[in-house]
Motif scaffolding. Structure first.
Motif, PDB file in Angstrom:
ATOM      1  N   HIS A 281      32.283 -18.478   2.474  1.00  0.00           N
ATOM      2  CA  HIS A 281      32.775 -16.969   2.523  1.00  0.00           C
ATOM      3  C   HIS A 281      33.807 -17.030   1.187  1.00  0.00           C
ATOM      4  N   TYR A 282      34.058 -16.124   0.669  1.00  0.00           N
ATOM      5  CA  TYR A 282      35.421 -16.050  -0.230  1.00  0.00           C
ATOM      6  C   TYR A 282      36.535 -16.607   0.381  1.00  0.00           C
ATOM      7  N   ASP A 283      36.889 -16.310   1.430  1.00  0.00           N
ATOM      8  CA  ASP A 283      38.156 -16.889   2.113  1.00  0.00           C
ATOM      9  C   ASP A 283      37.890 -18.293   2.335  1.00  0.00           C
ATOM     10  N   GLU A 284      36.627 -18.992   2.652  1.00  0.00           N
ATOM     11  CA  GLU A 284      36.486 -20.447   2.653  1.00  0.00           C
ATOM     12  C   GLU A 284      36.787 -21.149   1.251  1.00  0.00           C
ATOM     13  N   ALA A 285      36.102 -20.297   0.449  1.00  0.00           N
ATOM     14  CA  ALA A 285      36.366 -20.652  -1.249  1.00  0.00           C
ATOM     15  C   ALA A 285      37.695 -20.830  -1.816  1.00  0.00           C
ATOM     16  N   GLN A 316      25.941 -30.117  -5.572  1.00  0.00           N
ATOM     17  CA  GLN A 316      25.000 -29.312  -5.316  1.00  0.00           C
ATOM     18  C   GLN A 316      25.549 -27.676  -5.621  1.00  0.00           C
ATOM     19  N   PRO A 317      24.452 -26.959  -5.937  1.00  0.00           N
ATOM     20  CA  PRO A 317      24.858 -25.409  -5.897  1.00  0.00           C
ATOM     21  C   PRO A 317      25.533 -24.914  -4.865  1.00  0.00           C
ATOM     22  N   ILE A 318      26.253 -23.940  -5.374  1.00  0.00           N
ATOM     23  CA  ILE A 318      27.105 -23.650  -4.146  1.00  0.00           C
ATOM     24  C   ILE A 318      27.107 -21.704  -4.115  1.00  0.00           C
ATOM     25  N   PHE A 319      26.834 -21.256  -3.241  1.00  0.00           N
ATOM     26  CA  PHE A 319      27.072 -19.696  -2.947  1.00  0.00           C
ATOM     27  C   PHE A 319      28.575 -19.400  -2.576  1.00  0.00           C
ATOM     28  N   VAL A 320      29.093 -18.432  -3.024  1.00  0.00           N
ATOM     29  CA  VAL A 320      30.279 -17.958  -2.597  1.00  0.00           C
ATOM     30  C   VAL A 320      30.308 -16.528  -2.520  1.00  0.00           C
ATOM     31  N   HIS A 321      30.305 -15.885  -1.262  1.00  0.00           N
ATOM     32  CA  HIS A 321      29.956 -14.600  -1.033  1.00  0.00           C
ATOM     33  C   HIS A 321      31.104 -13.854  -0.311  1.00  0.00           C
ATOM     34  N   GLU A 340      37.659  -4.364   3.424  1.00  0.00           N
ATOM     35  CA  GLU A 340      38.375  -4.958   1.933  1.00  0.00           C
ATOM     36  C   GLU A 340      37.483  -6.091   1.186  1.00  0.00           C
ATOM     37  N   LEU A 341      36.373  -6.302   1.813  1.00  0.00           N
ATOM     38  CA  LEU A 341      35.346  -7.232   1.265  1.00  0.00           C
ATOM     39  C   LEU A 341      34.009  -6.531   0.637  1.00  0.00           C
ATOM     40  N   SER A 342      33.499  -6.948  -0.164  1.00  0.00           N
ATOM     41  CA  SER A 342      32.245  -6.462  -0.753  1.00  0.00           C
ATOM     42  C   SER A 342      31.071  -7.409  -0.406  1.00  0.00           C
ATOM     43  N   LEU A 343      29.747  -6.732  -0.151  1.00  0.00           N
ATOM     44  CA  LEU A 343      28.574  -7.682  -0.028  1.00  0.00           C
ATOM     45  C   LEU A 343      28.271  -8.223  -1.241  1.00  0.00           C
ATOM     46  N   SER A 344      28.976  -8.859  -1.908  1.00  0.00           N
ATOM     47  CA  SER A 344      28.633  -9.723  -3.222  1.00  0.00           C
ATOM     48  C   SER A 344      28.468 -11.069  -3.115  1.00  0.00           C
ATOM     49  N   LEU A 345      27.998 -11.696  -4.068  1.00  0.00           N
ATOM     50  CA  LEU A 345      27.770 -12.974  -4.178  1.00  0.00           C
ATOM     51  C   LEU A 345      27.682 -13.696  -5.756  1.00  0.00           C
ATOM     52  N   ASP A 346      28.156 -14.972  -5.711  1.00  0.00           N
ATOM     53  CA  ASP A 346      27.821 -15.655  -7.094  1.00  0.00           C
ATOM     54  C   ASP A 346      27.085 -16.954  -6.604  1.00  0.00           C
ATOM     55  N   LEU A 347      26.217 -17.388  -7.424  1.00  0.00           N
ATOM     56  CA  LEU A 347      25.785 -18.743  -7.291  1.00  0.00           C
ATOM     57  C   LEU A 347      26.263 -19.638  -8.315  1.00  0.00           C
ATOM     58  N   PHE A 348      27.067 -20.773  -8.137  1.00  0.00           N
ATOM     59  CA  PHE A 348      27.603 -21.635  -8.983  1.00  0.00           C
ATOM     60  C   PHE A 348      26.738 -22.991  -8.860  1.00  0.00           C
ATOM     61  N   VAL A 349      26.767 -23.325 -10.223  1.00  0.00           N
ATOM     62  CA  VAL A 349      25.845 -24.817 -10.404  1.00  0.00           C
ATOM     63  C   VAL A 349      26.727 -25.746 -11.258  1.00  0.00           C
ATOM     64  N   LEU A 356      25.750 -18.912 -12.250  1.00  0.00           N
ATOM     65  CA  LEU A 356      24.513 -19.038 -12.781  1.00  0.00           C
ATOM     66  C   LEU A 356      23.864 -17.340 -12.407  1.00  0.00           C
ATOM     67  N   ILE A 357      24.007 -17.085 -11.407  1.00  0.00           N
ATOM     68  CA  ILE A 357      23.719 -15.711 -10.891  1.00  0.00           C
ATOM     69  C   ILE A 357      24.810 -15.206  -9.992  1.00  0.00           C
ATOM     70  N   GLY A 358      24.816 -13.827 -10.270  1.00  0.00           N
ATOM     71  CA  GLY A 358      25.879 -12.907  -9.689  1.00  0.00           C
ATOM     72  C   GLY A 358      25.008 -11.779  -9.125  1.00  0.00           C
ATOM     73  N   GLY A 359      25.288 -10.883  -7.917  1.00  0.00           N
ATOM     74  CA  GLY A 359      24.786  -9.939  -7.525  1.00  0.00           C
ATOM     75  C   GLY A 359      25.308  -9.588  -6.269  1.00  0.00           C
TER      76      GLY A 359
END
Length: 411
Positions: A281-285, A316-321, A340-349, A356-359
């Motif tokens: 979760h963004y908070d955790e990141a 390892q790849p990591i999602f942040v959402h 205040e949060l969006s249902l968004s994510l990024d995948l980092f490598v 690498l991926i955003g959406g």
């Protein structure tokens, strides 16, 4: 006319006579034996010319051959375990197509990047550039096969668009018969129109960012794969993206090992990737980053340093959402529990390549979308067609984009 064999197929033709055509990129001699290194686009092979077994015309041709001369080769395939390919050619005849009469600009010495980029039309012939372009092609095929297996339909979107879809200033504006138009940044909005017809869609094509940037992670022109799917929520999309990455990695390990070897790529990095990927979760990141020494504050987007810091304690790849709504586009749906949060994510490598991926999940409510458009000071008229999508059969849906050059760079 002789039937020519591709070099990549020679391993299946040991002890057979073959005909090749290509370019000589290196030559050395030991007495009356000459060793020509020939490539044809599919691969490269050593051609051995023994003056004691060929005619005088072939001997004279071999002596005249210069770097990058084009030629036809006839000979016999012989096993050679010392060769990277496992075979070599013992030539019977060498016929020139063109003997180069000038010194080839790119020699064996080290050249600076500026020089190589200024001569990229020739640099493309080098083994590393050959391998890179082959990997790019493998990656394209891997993505295509994956989306086909998942039932997606390719639906390519326009490159010329009538408006800056997010009200940004970093688009290339052009004159379109007296009216302004823009080079596309993304096909996302058009794909959203397609899902009510086709259900699951993706596009693949060039996109443009008018940003003056000189980092390894940003380009003005690159290729993007965008995907959109009806009835998909954020969590299902993370599952999907995880399968996508693992499918691409698996395909590359099966098909691109020779190219990885040329580039000196440590493929154990791919062999060691395991699922499920870490999902933060963004908070955790933010908490994790601050614990690793970052000065990021809640509400800020990640910088390049933050993206790298995420991997200080893993590879390892990591999602942040669920990023803050304020730093994401107007088309992202908000979290019902925490608006205040969006249902968004990024995948980092890992290894310094970052996102690498955003959406994310898209707004599916007409009232919410029109409110977002007004809040962003965008033109309701420009987005009338986009608003229509929320009037006629709107459904929950999600999508993402992959910067293709970023993927190739990581691979």
């Amino acid at each position: 006319m002789n039937e020519y064999t591709a070099i990549e197929n020679l391993t299946q033709m040991v002890n057979q006579d073959v005909h090749l055509r290509g370019w000589m990129f290196n030559k050395r001699s030991s007495g009356k034996i000459h060793f020509l290194h020939v490539r044809d686009g599919s691969g490269s092979v050593q051609v051995v010319v023994d003056e004691g077994t060929v005619d005088q015309k072939t001997i004279e041709t071999v002596k005249d051959l210069t770097i990058e001369s084009s030629l036809l080769v006839s000979g016999t395939v012989s096993e050679d375990k010392r060769s990277p390919l496992g075979v070599e050619i013992h030539a019977s005849t060498i016929t020139p197509v063109q003997i180069v009469t000038e010194d080839y600009p790119i020699g064996k010495k080290e050249h600076g990047v500026d020089f190589l980029l200024s001569n990229r039309h020739l640099w493309l012939r080098s083994p590393t550039q050959w391998a890179t372009m082959r990997i790019r092609n493998h990656a394209f095929l891997a993505l295509t096969k994956f989306f086909e297996s998942e039932g997606y339909v390719r639906f390519d979107s326009p490159i010329l668009t009538p408006n800056a879809c997010e009200g940004t200033t970093d688009l290339f504006e052009i004159d379109y018969f007296g009216k302004p138009a823009y080079l596309s940044q993304s096909g996302q909005l058009y794909l959203e129109a397609a899902i009510a017809s086709l259900g699951k869609v993706y596009d693949f094509g060039p996109v443009f960012r008018a940003e003056k940037s000189k980092t390894r992670r940003h380009l003005n022109e690159f290729w993007m794969l965008d995907a959109e799917c009806a009835f998909m929520d954020l969590d299902i999309m993370m599952d999907f993206e995880e399968r996508l990455v693992m499918s691409v990695v698996s395909y590359m390990l099966e098909h691109a090992r020779p190219e990885f070897k040329i580039l000196g790529r440590d493929i154990s990095k791919f062999e060691n990737i395991k699922t499920p990927f870490l999902r933060l979760h963004y908070d955790e990141a933010v908490e994790k980053l601050r614990g690793l020494g970052s000065d990021i504050n809640w509400g800020e987007d990640f910088g390049n340093d933050d993206e790298d810091t995420l991997f200080k304690d893993g590879d390892q790849p990591i999602f942040v959402h669920r990023y803050p709504t304020e730093i994401k586009g107007f088309y992202f749906k908000t979290d019902e529990v925490r608006p205040e949060l969006s249902l968004s994510l990024d995948l980092f490598v890992p290894e310094g390549y970052g996102e690498l991926i955003g959406g994310g999940q898209r707004v599916d409510s007409f009232d919410t979308l029109i409110n977002n458009i007004h809040e962003e000071s965008l033109s309701e008229e420009d987005f009338a067609w986009y608003l229509d999508l929320r009037k006629f059969g709107s459904v929950p849906h999600s999508g993402f984009g992959i910067g293709f050059e970023r993927l190739v760079a990581w691979l």
